[in-house]
Structure formats: C-alpha cells, structure tokens
Design a protein around this motif. Structure first.
Motif, PDB file in Angstrom:
ATOM      1  N   GLU A   6       0.820  -1.215   0.000  1.00  0.00           N
ATOM      2  CA  GLU A   6       0.000   0.000   0.000  1.00  0.00           C
ATOM      3  C   GLU A   6       0.857   1.270   0.000  1.00  0.00           C
ATOM      4  O   GLU A   6       0.433   2.322  -0.468  1.00  0.00           O
ATOM      5  N   LYS A  12      -2.797   5.226  -4.488  1.00  0.00           N
ATOM      6  CA  LYS A  12      -3.536   4.098  -3.898  1.00  0.00           C
ATOM      7  C   LYS A  12      -4.305   3.333  -4.978  1.00  0.00           C
ATOM      8  O   LYS A  12      -4.851   3.928  -5.908  1.00  0.00           O
ATOM      9  N   PHE A  14      -6.808  -0.483  -5.545  1.00  0.00           N
ATOM     10  CA  PHE A  14      -7.611  -1.487  -4.850  1.00  0.00           C
ATOM     11  C   PHE A  14      -7.961  -2.601  -5.832  1.00  0.00           C
ATOM     12  O   PHE A  14      -8.293  -2.345  -6.994  1.00  0.00           O
ATOM     13  N   TRP A  16      -8.435  -7.344  -6.040  1.00  0.00           N
ATOM     14  CA  TRP A  16      -8.577  -8.628  -5.345  1.00  0.00           C
ATOM     15  C   TRP A  16      -7.309  -9.425  -5.601  1.00  0.00           C
ATOM     16  O   TRP A  16      -6.825  -9.485  -6.741  1.00  0.00           O
ATOM     17  N   PRO A  27     -10.283  -9.002  -1.087  1.00  0.00           N
ATOM     18  CA  PRO A  27      -9.954  -7.591  -1.300  1.00  0.00           C
ATOM     19  C   PRO A  27      -8.534  -7.242  -0.838  1.00  0.00           C
ATOM     20  O   PRO A  27      -8.044  -7.785   0.163  1.00  0.00           O
ATOM     21  N   HIS A  29      -5.601  -3.884  -0.742  1.00  0.00           N
ATOM     22  CA  HIS A  29      -5.183  -2.503  -0.970  1.00  0.00           C
ATOM     23  C   HIS A  29      -3.698  -2.486  -1.316  1.00  0.00           C
ATOM     24  O   HIS A  29      -2.890  -3.117  -0.618  1.00  0.00           O
ATOM     25  N   SER A  31      -0.713  -0.141  -4.241  1.00  0.00           N
ATOM     26  CA  SER A  31      -0.444   1.182  -4.817  1.00  0.00           C
ATOM     27  C   SER A  31       0.164   1.044  -6.207  1.00  0.00           C
ATOM     28  O   SER A  31       0.732   0.008  -6.560  1.00  0.00           O
ATOM     29  N   SER A 139      -8.189  -5.135 -10.642  1.00  0.00           N
ATOM     30  CA  SER A 139      -7.955  -3.942  -9.826  1.00  0.00           C
ATOM     31  C   SER A 139      -8.531  -2.718 -10.530  1.00  0.00           C
ATOM     32  O   SER A 139      -8.887  -2.788 -11.710  1.00  0.00           O
ATOM     33  N   ASN A 140      -8.588  -1.607  -9.824  1.00  0.00           N
ATOM     34  CA  ASN A 140      -9.296  -0.442 -10.374  1.00  0.00           C
ATOM     35  C   ASN A 140      -8.464   0.411 -11.320  1.00  0.00           C
ATOM     36  O   ASN A 140      -9.009   1.171 -12.120  1.00  0.00           O
ATOM     37  N   LEU A 357     -16.029  -2.978  -8.401  1.00  0.00           N
ATOM     38  CA  LEU A 357     -15.087  -2.462  -7.394  1.00  0.00           C
ATOM     39  C   LEU A 357     -15.587  -1.144  -6.813  1.00  0.00           C
ATOM     40  O   LEU A 357     -15.394  -0.875  -5.624  1.00  0.00           O
ATOM     41  N   SER A 360     -17.985  -2.151  -4.136  1.00  0.00           N
ATOM     42  CA  SER A 360     -17.414  -2.800  -2.947  1.00  0.00           C
ATOM     43  C   SER A 360     -16.626  -1.821  -2.093  1.00  0.00           C
ATOM     44  O   SER A 360     -16.330  -2.108  -0.942  1.00  0.00           O
ATOM     45  N   GLN A 361     -16.263  -0.655  -2.640  1.00  0.00           N
ATOM     46  CA  GLN A 361     -15.515   0.316  -1.843  1.00  0.00           C
ATOM     47  C   GLN A 361     -16.439   1.334  -1.158  1.00  0.00           C
ATOM     48  O   GLN A 361     -15.973   2.165  -0.393  1.00  0.00           O
TER      49      GLN A 361
END
Length: 362
Positions: A6, A12, A14, A16, A27, A29, A31, A139-140, A357, A360-361
C-alpha cells in the motif's frame, strides 16, 4: 526496510488478490507508481479471467509470488498520459495484455516480438525494472508504458474484446507464423474453451474449413450453430477418428491438461502442422514415427508482440469477432475460478471491474 504494497508507490489502488496457494482471492489494498513520461494511467473497466490466472493463483507452475493480483486481459479508459505519449489521449479506450515491459533493445524487441524478450515483464506476478512487483487487472487502475498499450477499435464491445488480449493473440499469432491462413485449407481445433472458441472464429475469418475436435459431443451444436464450425469430431469415437485420418492441414491444440498427441498427429496430412498452445504441468509424450513418415511438424507459440496484437484487434473488428463471455462481478471471482477449473464457462469469464469495485468500496 521493504515498504508494504500500500505504501510502495504514491497512488492508492484497490483490487482482489490471492494471498497463498489456496488461490482464494480477497480484497487487497496496494499502490501504483507515478505516471512517467512514457506512461499511460488506465481506469480498468473489464478484465478477462484467463486459465493462467487460475494456474498462477494456485502456484501450479511453481513460480507464484504472493500477494498476487491476477489479470492480463484488461480494457479500460486512459485517465492520464505522460509528456512523451503521442498515441493515446485521456478517455481513449485501450487494452493491456500479458506483458507490461521488455528490454526494448534485443533482437526480439527489434523484430516486434517483445513477448520473446528474455527480460519481458509480465502484467502480474513479475518484477518491474525498479524491483517492485507487478499487479494485474483484477484492480481499479494500472500504469503502463505506452508501448505495451493497444488501441481498442471503436466497433468492439469492451467485455467481449478483453479476452482477445490473451486468447485472441494466442491463436492469431501461430496461425500467421506457421502459415495456417490459406483459404480452403482444413484446420482442426482441439478443445472448445476460451482459446478454442476464438480460434474457430478467426479460422473462419481466414477462410479455412474448421473442424472442432472434442472428447465428447456435448458442445457439438454450439460449435456448429453458434460458432460457425464446419464439422465436429469426437476424439473418443474410434470410427470417426479413423474416418478423419489424414484429412487436416493444420491443428491447433488448446488443451491445457496432460493428453496424448498421437491421435491428433494421425489426423494430419503429409506436411501437416500441429501447434500446441495449452500449458500442461507435465511433459507430453511425442511419438516420432508419424513426424518422420509424414514430414509433420509440431510447434508451439506464446501470445504475440505488440504490433501483431494491434493487428489482431483490427482484424477481429473488421470481421466482427469478439469472445463469447459471461460477465461477473468482482466478488464472484472465487466461484468463477471453481467453475473455470471444471471448464464450466461459455467461453470466458470477464469481470465488470469498474462497476463492481466501485460498489465494494462504498
């Protein structure tokens, strides 16, 4: 002291991740790096679920490093570009496949074969030049060197296009390299999964006669009616296999489990070519007699370079080819992996990353 995922980079992220050899994702976190002068930052919309994601998450090939964010069939929107980036602009729809970097200076890189570069860096489960880990498309967001980003043609659906970035190029590249594109020739495709169903569509677009070869007749109607194959051959039916003896010019073998090659070599004509694309965890047995007596060739192939990947996407757009997909939410990934292990998917799972995502956040 090593920084946590992270804190490793400034931005940042996010997603899985698989945390151990159980392969169960949860999930995570982490970077992403700053967008450099050659970089493109991408908001991920969709990511395909490749069979290699399953192998890697469970360490079935023996080189997995955890935590691991899988995913190398990425479609998204550009949110930022570096000062040297001329090919892409903000809001362009783009794709990222199996690799995110290479040395850019070896003979393979100079031939647009970055996928064979000894220093090629995989999209996930690899190490960046700066020593940090690569995390994939479950991931996002992702930051990628512009050279390893492709343009998604306007006519292509984002979800159906995502698997082409691995499955599509994996079948297109060997067909081009091994000369398996001559209209009217006979192509056999072993296995009707993520790779096989795209191979049928690409083979037909090249003007080939396409036969799907499968161990049971379960998928016969789909192969013929939905995917447009010319015929269907059940490999466990000795009479039908005997009737097809010596009738095929080329065979693409997409099966990733350990299996016999001899029955398929018998289907080839003299000078026939069998190309294997699956990655079984144990060696296959290769009988030499049929190769020598029929001047037959057995080869392999691994995705394709960036130039050819763009060419494949443009070819698929021209011929209206997309993968047949089942769209899932991110939190359904573990069930999807279980189903994928049983080949219970028609024909590729694709994660609706952006929508699921974001939810889920909340």
């Amino acid at each position: 002291m090593a920084k946590s995922p992270e804190e490793e980079h400034p931005h940042k992220a996010f997603g899985w991740a698989a945390k151990d050899t159980s392969g169960i994702l949860s999930p995570f976190h982490f970077s992403r790096r700053d967008n450099g002068v050659e970089d493109v930052t991408i908001k991920i919309l969709y990511c395909g679920v490749c069979h290699s994601d399953l192998h890697a998450a469970k360490n079935e090939w023996g080189f997995s490093r955890y935590p691991m964010v899988p995913g190398h069939e990425i479609v998204g929107l550009v949110t930022k570009t570096g000062s040297n980036v001329m090919k892409f602009k903000v809001d362009d729809r783009v794709g990222v496949g199996v690799m995110v970097n290479s040395c850019k200076s070896c003979e393979y890189c100079h031939q647009d074969l970055e996928n064979y570069c000894p220093q090629m860096i995989f999209t996930y489960n690899a190490q960046n030049h700066d020593g940090t880990k690569t995390y994939g498309g479950y991931s996002n967001t992702i930051v990628v060197d512009q050279h390893f980003v492709v343009r998604i043609p306007d006519s292509m659906p984002s979800d159906g296009c995502a698997p082409l970035l691995c499955a599509g190029i994996t079948v297109y590249s060997p067909m081009k390299y091994y000369g398996m594109t001559e209209p009217g020739k006979h192509l056999g495709i072993v296995g009707l999964g993520g790779l096989g169903h795209v191979a049928v569509k690409i083979g037909k677009a090249f003007g080939l006669k396409v036969t799907v070869i499968s161990s049971s007749s379960r998928k016969e109607r789909e192969a013929l009616d939905r995917l447009g194959a010319d015929s269907f051959l059940v490999s466990n039916d000795p009479a039908k296999m005997k009737a097809a003896f010596g009738t095929m010019d080329y065979i693409i073998d997409t099966v990733s489990a350990v299996h016999a090659l001899a029955p398929f070599l018998s289907l080839l004509k003299t000078n026939g070519k069998l190309v294997t694309l699956g990655l079984p965890e144990k060696p296959l047995e290769l009988p030499i007699f049929p190769l020598v007596l029929g001047r037959k060739l057995v080869g392999g192939s691994d995705v394709g370079g960036m130039k050819e990947t763009q060419e494949m996407l443009d070819f698929c757009a021209k011929h209206n080819i997309a993968a047949d997909v089942e769209v899932i939410q991110m939190d359904q990934i573990n069930t999807a992996m279980e189903r994928l292990a049983k080949s219970d998917v028609r024909y590729r799972f694709v994660i609706d990353v952006a929508n699921s995502l974001a939810q889920s956040q909340l």
